[in-house]
Design an enzyme around this catalytic site. Structure first.
Site, mmCIF file in Angstrom:
data_model
loop_
_atom_site.group_PDB
_atom_site.id
_atom_site.type_symbol
_atom_site.label_atom_id
_atom_site.label_comp_id
_atom_site.label_asym_id
_atom_site.label_seq_id
_atom_site.Cartn_x
_atom_site.Cartn_y
_atom_site.Cartn_z
ATOM 1 N N ARG A 83 0.835 -1.208 0.000
ATOM 2 C CA ARG A 83 0.000 0.000 0.000
ATOM 3 C C ARG A 83 0.868 1.257 0.000
ATOM 4 O O ARG A 83 0.538 2.262 -0.646
ATOM 5 C CB ARG A 83 -0.938 -0.020 1.211
ATOM 6 C CG ARG A 83 -2.013 1.056 1.141
ATOM 7 C CD ARG A 83 -3.052 0.895 2.212
ATOM 8 N NE ARG A 83 -2.498 1.083 3.546
ATOM 9 C CZ ARG A 83 -3.160 0.837 4.672
ATOM 10 N NH1 ARG A 83 -4.399 0.376 4.631
ATOM 11 N NH2 ARG A 83 -2.598 1.040 5.844
ATOM 12 N N LYS A 185 -2.533 6.663 1.319
ATOM 13 C CA LYS A 185 -2.269 7.141 2.673
ATOM 14 C C LYS A 185 -1.311 8.322 2.582
ATOM 15 O O LYS A 185 -0.109 8.203 2.874
ATOM 16 C CB LYS A 185 -1.700 5.992 3.515
ATOM 17 C CG LYS A 185 -2.053 6.111 4.981
ATOM 18 C CD LYS A 185 -1.934 4.775 5.682
ATOM 19 C CE LYS A 185 -1.964 4.914 7.181
ATOM 20 N NZ LYS A 185 -3.164 5.549 7.717
ATOM 21 N N GLU A 221 -16.053 6.474 4.881
ATOM 22 C CA GLU A 221 -15.116 6.062 5.938
ATOM 23 C C GLU A 221 -15.516 6.637 7.285
ATOM 24 O O GLU A 221 -16.271 7.604 7.372
ATOM 25 C CB GLU A 221 -13.716 6.608 5.645
ATOM 26 C CG GLU A 221 -13.060 5.932 4.500
ATOM 27 C CD GLU A 221 -11.543 5.963 4.617
ATOM 28 O OE1 GLU A 221 -10.997 5.104 5.303
ATOM 29 O OE2 GLU A 221 -10.938 6.862 4.020
HETATM 30 N N1 PLP Z 1 -8.939 4.666 6.658
HETATM 31 C C1 PLP Z 1 -8.046 5.631 6.953
HETATM 32 C C2 PLP Z 1 -8.287 7.002 6.419
HETATM 33 C C3 PLP Z 1 -6.918 5.323 7.731
HETATM 34 O O1 PLP Z 1 -6.036 6.266 8.047
HETATM 35 C C4 PLP Z 1 -6.732 4.010 8.199
HETATM 36 C C5 PLP Z 1 -5.552 3.658 8.972
HETATM 37 O O2 PLP Z 1 -4.585 3.152 8.484
HETATM 38 C C6 PLP Z 1 -7.697 3.037 7.851
HETATM 39 C C7 PLP Z 1 -8.774 3.410 7.099
HETATM 40 C C8 PLP Z 1 -7.523 1.622 8.289
HETATM 41 O O3 PLP Z 1 -6.554 0.962 7.519
HETATM 42 P P1 PLP Z 1 -5.707 -0.218 8.132
HETATM 43 O O4 PLP Z 1 -6.695 -1.238 8.597
HETATM 44 O O5 PLP Z 1 -4.907 -0.728 7.010
HETATM 45 O O6 PLP Z 1 -4.922 0.339 9.229
HETATM 46 C C1 COI Z 2 -3.659 3.664 11.448
HETATM 47 O O1 COI Z 2 -4.653 3.051 11.852
HETATM 48 O O2 COI Z 2 -2.564 3.120 11.326
HETATM 49 C C2 COI Z 2 -3.727 5.062 11.089
HETATM 50 O O3 COI Z 2 -2.903 5.487 10.339
HETATM 51 C C3 COI Z 2 -4.802 5.860 11.647
HETATM 52 C C4 COI Z 2 -4.432 7.234 12.138
HETATM 53 C C5 COI Z 2 -3.697 7.242 13.416
HETATM 54 C C6 COI Z 2 -3.879 8.136 11.102
#
Ligand code: PLP
Ligand code: COI
Length: 340
Positions: A83, A185, A221
């Site tokens: 990612r 991200k 989201e």
């Molecule tokens: N959506 C956003 C905007 C995020 O910052 C995150 C955090 O990483 C997620 C979703 C959840 O993604 P993940 O499960 O890969 O941490």
């Molecule tokens: C995560 O869940 O890793 C995130 O990046 C969420 C947030 C702290 C930006």
């Protein structure tokens, strides 16, 4: 390693704690150097760095877990690496080989082993890899030099209370554009989320929920986490949208729902005006883990799912299995766990 630190493991929130070592690697003249661990947590960069002016930067978030037997493990770091590379290529930044990314994470975890919360405290070591465009630049164009850093810190709950329901409100603002960078991200998305987050918190909500920016009819989201709901027919449903971050936790939960709990799983539109189909709802992400959604405020009305105080049975079970795999108590699917 016999170092100890004076941390109240049971009461960690999601706050910066300076740990001893971080990994740093520089990209110059078309290639990444080998990288190494350093103690200094300060970066000195040009005032004309693209990361500072034009948001040419991206980051990741993943965790290291201490198991009951004392082993240390990472959860799906290869997915974070992939990612990150999508984010990097979106912003015309140099990609990082997956092995280099994972090796950097392992080095940082090992060097800061004494900061990993003990098994049973609920805490984890959060890793924050990031890349910034640096160097002397003033035009709106990609940087000529880059820095890749991985630092870490012990964390507890992201949302207050952890596995207790939180209420959310629908944001009036969008965090990303329909064909923009919502699925990456990159810092700009988070800059755009600061104000709607503040509005929500000022009004007593845990965070805001974004609607899809193209039609504003469907849930996109939940703050910095993905949305999922459990329908009255016991299906796992989560938004299909090109403007949300593809959550590794969400895809893991979809797998768990299907293969461990025998549920049907769907990625589809989740209309905000049809929440009655859900008996439970949650937010999921690395930081958030699973946060049950008590209710969502929309058009002046709070729609309550299972309960504002109790966690529903399906979410309880998803949480038990997800955390069981992450902390090494339950056998996960092949390739999910990387031992450090
Ligand atoms: N959506 C956003 C905007 C995020 O910052 C995150 C955090 O990483 C997620 C979703 C959840 O993604 P993940 O499960 O890969 O941490
Ligand atoms: C995560 O869940 O890793 C995130 O990046 C969420 C947030 C702290 C930006």
């Amino acid at each position: 390693m016999n170092k100890t630190v004076n941390i109240d493991w049971g009461n960690l929130g999601f706050n910066y704690i300076k740990t001893d070592y971080r990994y740093i690697s520089y990209w110059k003249d078309g290639k990444w150097d080998d990288g190494n661990l350093i103690e200094d947590n300060m970066l000195t960069i040009s005032e004309a760095s693209t990361a500072l002016h034009y948001g040419q930067q991206c980051f990741e978030g993943l965790k290291a877990y201490k198991t009951k037997s004392g082993k240390i493990q990472l959860f799906r770091p290869d997915e974070n690496a992939k990612r990150m590379n999508n984010s990097l290529s979106k912003l015309l930044m140099p990609e990082i080989p997956v092995d280099k990314f994972i090796d950097a994470c392992k080095q940082v975890v090992k060097a800061n082993e004494h900061f990993i919360p003990p098994y049973g405290t609920g805490g984890t070591l959060y890793l924050r890899p990031f890349v910034i465009g640096v160097g002397d630049n003033i035009g709106v164009k990609p940087a000529t030099e880059y820095i890749f850093v991985v630092f870490c810190l012990p964390v507890g709950n992201y949302f207050k209370g952890g596995m207790t329901p939180c209420n959310f409100m629908i944001a009036d603002y969008d965090r990303a554009a329909p064909h923009g960078t919502g699925a990456n991200k990159v810092g700009g998305n988070y800059a755009a989320s600061l104000q709607p987050h503040k509005v929500a918190v000022d009004r007593g909500f845990a965070d805001c929920i974004y609607l899809d920016p193209a039609t504003r009819k469907n849930i996109d989201e939940v703050g910095a986490a993905n949305f999922f709901g459990i329908t009255i027919n016991n299906e796992f449903v989560t938004p299909k949208s090109s403007s949300i971050l593809p959550s590794i936790t969400k895809y893991s939960l979809m797998h768990i729902a299907e293969h461990y709990l025998g549920m049907k799983v769907y990625e589809r539109d989740v209309p905000i005006d049809n929440l009655d189909v859900f008996k439970e709802a949650g937010a999921c992400g690395t930081a958030a883990v699973i946060t049950p959604i008590g209710g969502i405020e929309y058009n002046g009305h709070l729609h309550v799912f299972y309960s504002e105080t109790e966690v529903g049975p399906v979410i309880k079970e998803l949480y038990r299995i997800l955390c069981g795999i992450q902390f090494g108590d339950i056998e996960g699917p092949e390739g999910w766990i990387f031992e450090v």
